[in-house]
Structures are given as C-alpha cells and as structure tokens.
Design an enzyme around this catalytic site. Structure first.
Site, PDB file in Angstrom:
ATOM      1  N   ARG A 129       0.435  10.790  10.340  1.00 38.73           N
ATOM      2  CA  ARG A 129       0.688   9.481  10.910  1.00 38.73           C
ATOM      3  C   ARG A 129       2.178   9.199  10.983  1.00 38.73           C
ATOM      4  NH1 ARG A 129      -2.516   5.717   8.142  1.00 38.73           N
ATOM      5  NH2 ARG A 129      -3.928   6.138   9.841  1.00 38.73           N
ATOM      6  N   TYR A 130       2.882   9.569   9.925  1.00 42.06           N
ATOM      7  CA  TYR A 130       4.309   9.278   9.837  1.00 42.06           C
ATOM      8  C   TYR A 130       5.099  10.510  10.285  1.00 42.06           C
ATOM      9  CZ  TYR A 130       2.777   5.374   6.872  1.00 42.06           C
ATOM     10  OH  TYR A 130       2.184   4.246   6.387  1.00 42.06           O
ATOM     11  N   ARG A 133       5.884  13.391   7.208  1.00 44.32           N
ATOM     12  CA  ARG A 133       5.007  13.704   6.086  1.00 44.32           C
ATOM     13  C   ARG A 133       3.545  13.686   6.491  1.00 44.32           C
ATOM     14  NH1 ARG A 133       7.052   8.756   6.190  1.00 44.32           N
ATOM     15  NH2 ARG A 133       6.125   6.936   5.183  1.00 44.32           N
ATOM     16  N   CYS A 142     -14.739  13.413  -6.177  1.00 44.92           N
ATOM     17  CA  CYS A 142     -13.969  12.685  -7.178  1.00 44.92           C
ATOM     18  C   CYS A 142     -14.723  12.744  -8.499  1.00 44.92           C
ATOM     19  CB  CYS A 142     -13.789  11.227  -6.776  1.00 44.92           C
ATOM     20  SG  CYS A 142     -12.500  10.977  -5.543  1.00 44.92           S
ATOM     21  N   CYS A 146     -15.167   5.004  -6.682  1.00 45.72           N
ATOM     22  CA  CYS A 146     -14.828   3.583  -6.637  1.00 45.72           C
ATOM     23  C   CYS A 146     -15.629   2.965  -5.500  1.00 45.72           C
ATOM     24  CB  CYS A 146     -13.345   3.392  -6.333  1.00 45.72           C
ATOM     25  SG  CYS A 146     -12.256   4.387  -7.366  1.00 45.72           S
ATOM     26  N   CYS A 149     -14.024   2.478  -2.011  1.00 45.64           N
ATOM     27  CA  CYS A 149     -13.300   3.669  -1.529  1.00 45.64           C
ATOM     28  C   CYS A 149     -13.021   3.588  -0.026  1.00 45.64           C
ATOM     29  CB  CYS A 149     -14.106   4.928  -1.818  1.00 45.64           C
ATOM     30  SG  CYS A 149     -13.278   6.419  -1.210  1.00 45.64           S
ATOM     31  N   ARG A 151     -12.175   5.977   1.753  1.00 48.42           N
ATOM     32  CA  ARG A 151     -12.667   7.210   2.390  1.00 48.42           C
ATOM     33  C   ARG A 151     -14.129   7.473   2.075  1.00 48.42           C
ATOM     34  NH1 ARG A 151      -7.516   9.455   0.704  1.00 48.42           N
ATOM     35  NH2 ARG A 151      -6.111   8.644   2.286  1.00 48.42           N
ATOM     36  N   ASP A 310      -8.495  -2.405   1.762  1.00 50.52           N
ATOM     37  CA  ASP A 310      -8.803  -2.045   3.147  1.00 50.52           C
ATOM     38  C   ASP A 310     -10.123  -2.678   3.591  1.00 50.52           C
ATOM     39  OD1 ASP A 310      -6.532  -0.475   3.486  1.00 50.52           O
ATOM     40  OD2 ASP A 310      -7.519   1.316   2.697  1.00 50.52           O
ATOM     41  N   ASP A 347      -2.432  -1.763   4.642  1.00 48.55           N
ATOM     42  CA  ASP A 347      -2.538  -0.596   5.505  1.00 48.55           C
ATOM     43  C   ASP A 347      -3.151  -1.124   6.800  1.00 48.55           C
ATOM     44  OD1 ASP A 347      -2.430   2.093   6.305  1.00 48.55           O
ATOM     45  OD2 ASP A 347      -2.964   2.757   4.286  1.00 48.55           O
ATOM     46  N   LYS A 354       1.231   1.711   6.467  1.00 45.70           N
ATOM     47  CA  LYS A 354       1.444   0.684   5.441  1.00 45.70           C
ATOM     48  C   LYS A 354       2.531  -0.286   5.879  1.00 45.70           C
ATOM     49  CE  LYS A 354       0.301   4.053   1.848  1.00 45.70           C
ATOM     50  NZ  LYS A 354       0.169   5.212   2.744  1.00 45.70           N
TER      51      LYS A 354
HETATM   52  C1  LIG Z   1       0.102   6.403   2.420  1.00 47.89           C
HETATM   53  C2  LIG Z   1       0.199   7.509   3.366  1.00 47.89           C
HETATM   54  C3  LIG Z   1       1.280   8.401   3.319  1.00 47.89           C
HETATM   55  C4  LIG Z   1       2.382   8.276   2.297  1.00 47.89           C
HETATM   56  O1  LIG Z   1       3.131   7.119   2.518  1.00 47.89           O
HETATM   57  P1  LIG Z   1       4.379   6.778   1.589  1.00 47.89           P
HETATM   58  O2  LIG Z   1       4.813   5.416   2.002  1.00 47.89           O
HETATM   59  O3  LIG Z   1       5.425   7.847   1.848  1.00 47.89           O
HETATM   60  O4  LIG Z   1       3.910   6.844   0.175  1.00 47.89           O
HETATM   61  C5  LIG Z   1       1.326   9.406   4.253  1.00 47.89           C
HETATM   62  N1  LIG Z   1       0.378   9.535   5.202  1.00 47.89           N
HETATM   63  C6  LIG Z   1      -0.657   8.684   5.287  1.00 47.89           C
HETATM   64  C7  LIG Z   1      -1.638   8.860   6.368  1.00 47.89           C
HETATM   65  C8  LIG Z   1      -0.775   7.650   4.363  1.00 47.89           C
HETATM   66  O5  LIG Z   1      -1.823   6.815   4.446  1.00 47.89           O
END
Ligand SMILES: *Cc1c(COP(=O)(O)O)cnc(C)c1O
Length: 404
Positions: A129-130, A133, A142, A146, A149, A151, A310, A347, A354
């Site tokens: 998404r980002y 990363r 798990c 929870c 959850c 997911r 969520d 989120d 986020k």
């Molecule tokens: C939370 C999340 C991350 C990590 O986000 P940070 O703000 O760097 O902790 C990376 N990818 C996805 C899809 C996430 O939901």
C-alpha cells in the site's frame, strides 16, 4: 468518569504485575504448562470446553460461540484463559476472546476487508500500500483469536489464500521491487512458526540487498509468553535491525510472564512497540489507558499506535467512538511521559492507510504566527519563521537610469 472492569480479579493497582499460575489446569506439570506446544495443543476451541470451564457463560456468549465460530474460530490458550474473570461479564479479557451473538450481525458500514487489503495485494499474502514497505501475511494461524480481528476473512479457516511454505511468489515480488526497504511480517502470527521456519524466512529476506528493515507484528508475547524462548531470541538476534510490534489492550494482560518474555526480546536488542485497539468496555477509559501505557513502559515497550477499531463485520458492540479516542489522547499528552503517548490512527475504510487523528493544539496559523495551546489549555504564540523565497533582494546589476 466511567468505571468499567470492576471485578474481584482486578488488581489493587491496574499496574500491578501478577502471575496467574495454572488456574484451572493445576494438575498439569510445570514442564507442560511452560511448554508453548502444550499450550497450543490444549487451547479452548469448543463450546463444550467453554461451558465446562465457564459455567457463567451468558446466553449471548453461548449463541455467539455456536454461530460466530463458523466465521472466526474460537481459540484461547490455557495461559490466557486464566486471565478471564468468570464472575465478571464485562471482563476485558473475556470481551476480547469469547464470541458473542452480536458478532453475527453486520452493521451499516461494516465490511469483511475494512482496510481494503485485498485490493492492494499484488501477489497473495502481500499488501503493498505504501511506497517503501510491504505487509507480508505469512500465516493464517494465531495462538488465540481476537473477536474484532481485522483479518477474520483470512485467519483461522482461510479460503482462497495460499500460504506456500517457501514463500517464493512473495519473496520474488520483494526482490523485483527495489523500492521496498521495509518488510512487516504479520498474519496470523509469524511467531507461531517453528524457529527453523522463521529463520529460513528471515534469512531469505535478509539476503535481499534493498531490504533494510524487518519487523514482526505478533500477539504471541501476550497470548503465549512461553513461546519467547532463549533459543527464539538468539535466532531473531541475527537479523537486526529487527523490531517487534506487540498487541496489548489492557493492563491485566501484562503479567509477570509477559513482562519476562518481553524482557528476553529486549535483551536480544529488539526494540518493542505496542499496537493497541480502542475497544468499548475494554479500554475506552482514560484511567485504564493511562495505566496501560505506563505499564507498557515498565515492560520496555513503546506505545506505537492506538487504533480506532476497524469497521470489521460484527464489531459494532466493541467499537468505541473517535470522540472517546480523542479524549484519551488529550488525557495522555502532557499529563504523562511522552514515551507513553501513541499515535492515534484510523485505518481509512476501503484502503487509504493509517491516518493520524489528534486533538487540536494549533488554534490558528498564518504567515506571521502560530497560535497554540498546551495540555492545560493555556494559549501561546509562536512567530512564524520565514522560509521559501528569500526576502532579501537578489544581487543584480544596477541600471544606468537608477544611478541618475
Ligand atoms: C500498518 C501497515 C504498514 C506499516 O505502517 P507503518 O506506519 O510503517 O507502521 C504497512 N503496510 C500496511 C498495508 C499496513 O496496514
């Protein structure tokens, strides 16, 4: 102030560390009890077991366990089950773990994939998404589940997700995307893997030159502190920089066993953060949340995120308001150690990532000044500094006409 979670099991101080021992399982040897594989093998997974151990099961819980378990399995480690106060219907551990009838009801706005992860998934098990990363979902299991959850579509009885033990597709994708410098292992819970399997996966990721930073999202230190063995810590230590984000919601979860397990991770040089979910009648209370954040510091854990719950289907009864979240943030900042203050995030529904939400501290702002208020409500002014285009005249040649 609202007071919840009053119960005989409630520690004198919310911040007291307690060891809950073997409880219902007092006939089990210490060796078995401290063996994480024994804990997993003996999880509470059926309505019959639950009824036997908890005669105070309410009709909502009874019906919920019958119905909701088809969607998200019931599983609770014996260790964690012992933290439930059977006499307290609002026990914060109980509310997180025991299914309820409300779970079978999907309220307005609720979704099965509230964070739009599937639409950002270039290969199964990877969410990109980002820009720099990825979230790598390595398992659907798990130690305990929870009820809120995010997911639940994926964990415990997944359909349509392939978790190949070699992870070739996902690792190839990461190898082919040099912009990925941060890999977050989650699931399910990666620490349920054997040391060997986890070592294999971490080695393959570390072999990718552009992967700088590794982290693991896990609730194992809370559900199954027995899993945090010296051998596991020695293995993890080879892969630095490696961070671990745990998930704890209530001070009662932070027991002697948990504190010691977190200490072992810390001693292996692993920085620890906590991800907390704001939950109605669990931790939507200023006093409880402040105690939780302070107790985390005593476990050498930095509160990282506080999540607005969520919009997962069947979670309405557990979702607290954003208003309450902001009130809690307001009561933390300035009133206690800065390290205690997490970032409160929503989120964004549908897949926006986020987004931080914060009480307003900037009252007004223009080119000349910023008006701010502090935690006590006192107002201050800060003169804005000049930036951008230089205010001095750039050197230039003087025109003949100007000299005249
Ligand atoms: C939370 C999340 C991350 C990590 O986000 P940070 O703000 O760097 O902790 C990376 N990818 C996805 C899809 C996430 O939901």
């Amino acid at each position: 102030m609202q007071t919840v979670n009053e119960s005989p099991l409630r520690a004198k101080s919310l911040k007291e560390f307690k060891s809950h021992g073997r409880g219902f399982w007092r006939d089990i040897s210490h060796k078995d009890w401290n063996d994480w594989r024994w804990q997993l093998k003996n999880r509470i997974t059926t309505l019959e077991q639950l009824q036997r151990l908890m005669p105070t099961l309410t009709p909502e819980e009874f019906a919920g366990t019958q119905l909701a378990s088809q969607k998200l399995s019931l599983a609770i480690t014996p260790y964690f089950f012992n933290l439930i106060d059977p006499a307290d219907e609002l026990c914060p551990i109980r509310r997180q773990m025991i299914p309820r009838l409300e779970e079978t009801h999907t309220a307005a706005w609720e979704m099965s994939d509230p964070c739009g992860e599937d639409s950002h998934s270039p290969v199964p098990g990877l969410v990109h998404r980002y820009p720099d990363r990825v979230l790598f979902l390595v398992t659907d299991r798990c130690a305990s589940y929870c009820r809120y959850c995010t997911r639940s579509r994926l964990v415990s009885n997944a359909t349509g997700y392939d978790f190949h033990p070699e992870f070739d597709k996902q690792i190839t994708y990461i190898e082919q995307h040099p912009e990925i410098r941060d890999v977050l292992l989650s699931g399910g819970d990666p620490l349920l893997f054997s040391d060997e399997k986890l070592e294999y996966l971490l080695s393959r990721l570390r072999a990718i030159p552009h992967v700088e930073f590794l982290r693991i999202g896990t609730r194992i230190p809370i559900f199954l502190p027995q899993r945090i063995t010296p051998e596991l810590c020695a293995m993890l230590k080879q892969f630095h920089p490696l961070f671990v984000s745990i998930h704890s919601n209530h001070p009662r979860e932070l027991t002697v066993e948990v504190r010691d397990a977190l200490g072992r991770l810390s001693d292996a040089g692993i920085p620890l953060g906590n991800q907390c979910v704001l939950l109605k009648h669990v931790n939507d209370d200023v006093e409880i949340m402040r105690a939780q954040m302070q107790k985390l510091l005593m476990c050498r854990v930095k509160p990282y995120y506080l999540y607005q719950c969520d919009l997962i289907a069947g979670s309405a009864h557990l979702r607290a308001s954003v208003r309450k979240g902001l009130e809690i943030m307001e009561a933390l900042r300035g009133h206690t150690t800065g390290y205690c203050v997490p970032t409160y995030v929503i989120d964004a529904p549908g897949g926006g990532g986020k987004v931080p939400v914060s009480p307003e501290y900037v009252l007004s702002r223009n080119d000349d000044r910023v008006v701010i208020r502090n935690y006590e409500g006192k107002v201050f002014e800060y003169p804005e500094a000049a930036d951008g285009t230089p205010t001095f005249a750039a050197p230039r040649e003087i025109e003949e006409s100007e000299l005249a």
